[in-house]
Design a protein around this motif. Structure first.
Motif, mmCIF file in Angstrom:
data_model
loop_
_atom_site.group_PDB
_atom_site.id
_atom_site.type_symbol
_atom_site.label_atom_id
_atom_site.label_comp_id
_atom_site.label_asym_id
_atom_site.label_seq_id
_atom_site.Cartn_x
_atom_site.Cartn_y
_atom_site.Cartn_z
ATOM 1 N N ASP A 4 0.844 -1.182 0.000
ATOM 2 C CA ASP A 4 0.000 0.000 0.000
ATOM 3 C C ASP A 4 0.886 1.242 0.000
ATOM 4 O OD1 ASP A 4 -2.094 1.730 0.206
ATOM 5 O OD2 ASP A 4 -2.715 1.113 2.211
ATOM 6 N N GLN A 49 -8.271 6.313 10.459
ATOM 7 C CA GLN A 49 -8.751 5.364 9.447
ATOM 8 C C GLN A 49 -8.028 4.027 9.591
ATOM 9 O OE1 GLN A 49 -8.116 7.524 5.801
ATOM 10 N NE2 GLN A 49 -10.090 8.542 5.895
ATOM 11 N N GLN A 50 -6.734 4.077 9.833
ATOM 12 C CA GLN A 50 -5.972 2.841 9.984
ATOM 13 C C GLN A 50 -6.381 2.093 11.240
ATOM 14 O OE1 GLN A 50 -2.082 4.689 9.607
ATOM 15 N NE2 GLN A 50 -1.820 3.836 7.565
ATOM 16 N N SER A 52 -9.369 2.219 12.642
ATOM 17 C CA SER A 52 -10.706 1.668 12.372
ATOM 18 C C SER A 52 -10.612 0.402 11.536
ATOM 19 C CB SER A 52 -11.574 2.705 11.656
ATOM 20 O OG SER A 52 -11.849 3.783 12.498
ATOM 21 N N ALA A 53 -9.741 0.412 10.531
ATOM 22 C CA ALA A 53 -9.560 -0.772 9.689
ATOM 23 C C ALA A 53 -9.011 -1.929 10.503
ATOM 24 C CB ALA A 53 -8.634 -0.451 8.522
ATOM 25 N N ALA A 54 -8.064 -1.643 11.383
ATOM 26 C CA ALA A 54 -7.497 -2.693 12.226
ATOM 27 C C ALA A 54 -8.556 -3.254 13.174
ATOM 28 C CB ALA A 54 -6.314 -2.150 13.020
ATOM 29 N N GLN A 56 -11.771 -3.408 12.649
ATOM 30 C CA GLN A 56 -12.672 -4.252 11.865
ATOM 31 C C GLN A 56 -12.040 -5.616 11.605
ATOM 32 O OE1 GLN A 56 -13.517 -1.897 8.408
ATOM 33 N NE2 GLN A 56 -15.018 -0.628 9.460
ATOM 34 N N LYS A 57 -10.750 -5.645 11.315
ATOM 35 C CA LYS A 57 -10.069 -6.919 11.090
ATOM 36 C C LYS A 57 -10.076 -7.772 12.346
ATOM 37 C CE LYS A 57 -6.994 -5.342 7.435
ATOM 38 N NZ LYS A 57 -5.600 -5.093 7.052
#
Length: 79
Positions: A4, A49-50, A52-54, A56-57
């Protein structure tokens, strides 16, 4: 494996901390302070954002037998 192009959470956080330290030192011009503030807001949003993504994972990984088990994250540190 494609990497990324966005900076890592750790590098964004380190840059944000550097900006805060520079601004707190009080040696920046008004224009430089405003530019640093703008960059800080952008970095804060990227970090959020990072995170939040973590999150969710982690929730996906904690799903067991079709049922989500929601537990608070404990990192082992006390503070």
């Amino acid at each position: 494996m494609t990497k990324d192009k966005s900076p890592s959470f750790e590098s964004s956080l380190a840059e944000l901390e550097s900006l805060v330290e520079a601004m707190e030192a009080g040696d920046m011009s008004l224009e430089d302070s405003l530019a640093a503030f703008e960059k800080g807001v952008k970095l804060t949003r990227q970090c959020q954002q990072q995170l939040s993504a973590a999150e969710q994972k982690v929730e996906l990984l904690m799903e067991q037998q079709g049922e989500l088990i929601s537990q608070p994250f404990e990192d082992g540190s006390e503070g």
